[in-house]
Design a protein around this motif. Sequence first.
Motif, PDB file in Angstrom:
ATOM      1  N   ASN A  46       0.880  -1.173  -0.099  1.00 21.82           N
ATOM      2  CA  ASN A  46      -0.046   0.067   0.003  1.00 21.82           C
ATOM      3  C   ASN A  46       0.681   0.957  -0.110  1.00 21.82           C
ATOM      4  OD1 ASN A  46      -3.121  -0.950   0.363  1.00 21.82           O
ATOM      5  ND2 ASN A  46      -1.808  -1.877   1.962  1.00 21.82           N
ATOM      6  N   GLY A  47       1.994   1.328  -0.803  1.00 25.16           N
ATOM      7  CA  GLY A  47       2.540   2.500  -1.071  1.00 25.16           C
ATOM      8  C   GLY A  47       3.984   2.541  -0.177  1.00 25.16           C
ATOM      9  N   GLY A  48       4.313   1.472   0.426  1.00 29.10           N
ATOM     10  CA  GLY A  48       5.531   1.691   1.048  1.00 29.10           C
ATOM     11  C   GLY A  48       5.583   2.638   2.183  1.00 29.10           C
ATOM     12  N   PRO A  54      -1.121   7.679   6.195  1.00 27.21           N
ATOM     13  CA  PRO A  54      -2.340   7.443   6.605  1.00 27.21           C
ATOM     14  C   PRO A  54      -2.288   6.558   7.972  1.00 27.21           C
ATOM     15  CG  PRO A  54      -1.905   6.167   4.774  1.00 27.21           C
ATOM     16  CD  PRO A  54      -0.883   7.358   4.644  1.00 27.21           C
ATOM     17  N   TYR A  55      -1.268   5.902   8.048  1.00 31.18           N
ATOM     18  CA  TYR A  55      -1.035   4.936   9.168  1.00 31.18           C
ATOM     19  C   TYR A  55      -1.054   5.754  10.522  1.00 31.18           C
ATOM     20  CZ  TYR A  55       1.329   1.637  12.350  1.00 31.18           C
ATOM     21  OH  TYR A  55       1.789   0.706  13.516  1.00 31.18           O
ATOM     22  N   PHE A  56       0.033   6.865  10.244  1.00 27.83           N
ATOM     23  CA  PHE A  56       0.126   7.586  11.660  1.00 27.83           C
ATOM     24  C   PHE A  56      -0.951   8.661  11.848  1.00 27.83           C
ATOM     25  CE2 PHE A  56       4.673   6.629  11.398  1.00 27.83           C
ATOM     26  CZ  PHE A  56       4.805   6.230  12.416  1.00 27.83           C
ATOM     27  N   LEU A 242      -4.076   8.434  -3.047  1.00 23.22           N
ATOM     28  CA  LEU A 242      -5.445   8.794  -3.707  1.00 23.22           C
ATOM     29  C   LEU A 242      -6.467   7.709  -3.550  1.00 23.22           C
ATOM     30  CD1 LEU A 242      -4.281  10.752  -6.720  1.00 23.22           C
ATOM     31  CD2 LEU A 242      -4.933  11.849  -4.702  1.00 23.22           C
ATOM     32  N   SER A 243      -5.892   6.426  -2.982  1.00 23.81           N
ATOM     33  CA  SER A 243      -6.688   5.237  -3.036  1.00 23.81           C
ATOM     34  C   SER A 243      -7.459   4.979  -1.630  1.00 23.81           C
ATOM     35  CB  SER A 243      -6.074   3.963  -3.440  1.00 23.81           C
ATOM     36  OG  SER A 243      -6.824   2.672  -3.073  1.00 23.81           O
ATOM     37  N   ALA A 244      -8.748   4.884  -1.748  1.00 22.61           N
ATOM     38  CA  ALA A 244      -9.491   4.720  -0.547  1.00 22.61           C
ATOM     39  C   ALA A 244      -8.826   3.524   0.262  1.00 22.61           C
ATOM     40  CB  ALA A 244     -11.065   4.728  -0.639  1.00 22.61           C
ATOM     41  N   LYS A 245      -8.823   2.558  -0.493  1.00 23.73           N
ATOM     42  CA  LYS A 245      -8.335   1.383  -0.120  1.00 23.73           C
ATOM     43  C   LYS A 245      -7.091   1.405   0.949  1.00 23.73           C
ATOM     44  CE  LYS A 245      -6.266  -3.300  -1.885  1.00 23.73           C
ATOM     45  NZ  LYS A 245      -4.929  -2.717  -1.532  1.00 23.73           N
ATOM     46  N   PHE A 471     -17.333   3.308   3.565  1.00 23.65           N
ATOM     47  CA  PHE A 471     -16.296   2.833   2.446  1.00 23.65           C
ATOM     48  C   PHE A 471     -16.467   1.288   2.222  1.00 23.65           C
ATOM     49  CE2 PHE A 471     -13.962   6.936   2.637  1.00 23.65           C
ATOM     50  CZ  PHE A 471     -14.173   7.279   1.419  1.00 23.65           C
ATOM     51  N   TRP A 472     -16.742   0.617   3.709  1.00 22.74           N
ATOM     52  CA  TRP A 472     -16.904  -0.845   3.730  1.00 22.74           C
ATOM     53  C   TRP A 472     -17.965  -1.297   2.950  1.00 22.74           C
ATOM     54  CZ3 TRP A 472     -20.242  -4.229   6.313  1.00 22.74           C
ATOM     55  CH2 TRP A 472     -20.018  -5.514   6.053  1.00 22.74           C
TER      56      TRP A 472
END
Length: 521
Positions: A46-48, A54-56, A242-245, A471-472
């Motif tokens: 998911n983007g390295g 988004p994680y933090f 840009l990906s909601a995933k 989203f889910w």
Amino acid sequence: MSKKGTEAKSVKREVWSSELGVILAVAGSAVGLGNFLRFPVQAANNGGGAFMIPYFISLLLLGIPLMWIEWAIGRHGGAFGHGTAPGAFDVLSKHRWIKYLGVIGILGPLIIFIYYTYIESWLVGYIFFSMTGKYFGLTSAAQLSGFLNGYQGVVKNEYFSSIAPAYIFFVATFMANMYVIKKGISGGIEKLSTYGMPLLVIIGFVLMVRVLFLGAPDSAHPDWNIWNGLGFLWNPDFSQLLSAKVWMAAAGQIFFTLSVGIGVIITYASYLKKKDDIALSGLTSVSANEFCEVIFGGSIVIPAAFAFFGPIAILGIAQSGTFNLGFVTMPMIFEKIPFGMVFATIWFLLLFIAGITSSVSLIQPVMSFVEDEFKQTREKALRIVSVVSFVLCQPAIFFLSRGVLDDLDFWGGTFCLVLFATIETILFMWVFGEKKAWEEIHHGAQLYVPKVYLYIMKYITPLFLLLLWYFWLTQEGLNTVLMKNVKPENIFYILGTRIGLLVLLLALVILVKIAWERKKK
């Protein structure tokens, strides 16, 4: 004094013996297999390095607020003699039906326990296999996958003719969990974490240093080195933002890694004294978990796999799933380095310590429910809980190949988790009230929580959770409920699993109703 308060005074409950003990116990609950296996896979896919944005953000707006909310709800409920969500919710609101929403805080961890324990037992088996060299000599991914599948009982092959070895290790692992629970909060769970967590950190450090000194193992490919491996994991791909995933994956990882939204922290915090700090202690436990996840989890598996198998193969390895990463890829690596059997043994020991400190926390809410709401001794509660949970474990063991374990993981480790987090946040901040909530968090606090978190907990966190639901539901929810992604031959087993979970939910609701009716009498 209120009737609830008077009743609580008559109940003698255990307490943690030290502030460090509860911090290590909560950290032990949070630090699990996901820190070392799930996190690097999520980051790589998911983007390295971009995934960490988004994680933090999820950590600051979701993980830490929920952590403080659960510590506060748990300690408040414990002051009234309640160690689980139904009782803790009941004292937060005057509405009689609120306690039934707390059933999710018992159901979720129980669901996870009944499959997590079997996975944990694989680690015990692999510790034994590493010490005896049983799988050494199997050098390909196909061979090691066959070994794992044979051991799990998915197939019968030249490595295992039946599920008997795995079942023996499962029984031993289950009994080890029950032994810790039998010893109680301070004598069992706290002692396990007090010794287990420092050992886990030492092993993690040893493995990380060994990986960092791998250099370029294949002289024919000097660019296959550990530093490029770290680059593969951490170089940012900002287009992924840009990906909601990716954002959902980051939020899901925060839920998964901190053990928030499960109900476990509420139970652990209920054994605190009223004046015990939760603001600093909660933040410390989060910091310990993040250290293990980001530093150890991000420095061992994926970088080592890149150094041995190169940039092309690593893409498939990163997408192969957590089980293959831990039980196939890592053993292949250990066979290629000096003293590989030793490092393989401590690798699986690391995962086992992470596993058992989490699994005992998952069954404790059920124990606390039986003890607190039905006034049973710990010995009698243990007999009831051990028999029921042992029976419930069986479908995940014998129908693993039918997708039962994966379905349990979704409902227990994803659905119940986000649902419970949404309920507790709204209840604590909007029903209990922001003023009382803020005072509860700071009662006995050694750390003043920045005022901005009052508004984050009241507005941003619930909004974040509602967006996750949106989203889910729009992307995956309907297909999951209608079993559109389930193989036709597995539909019967998945349907049976879901019916069983509904029966379990109904049983817990009935038990809550019985417990409260008995109190009235």
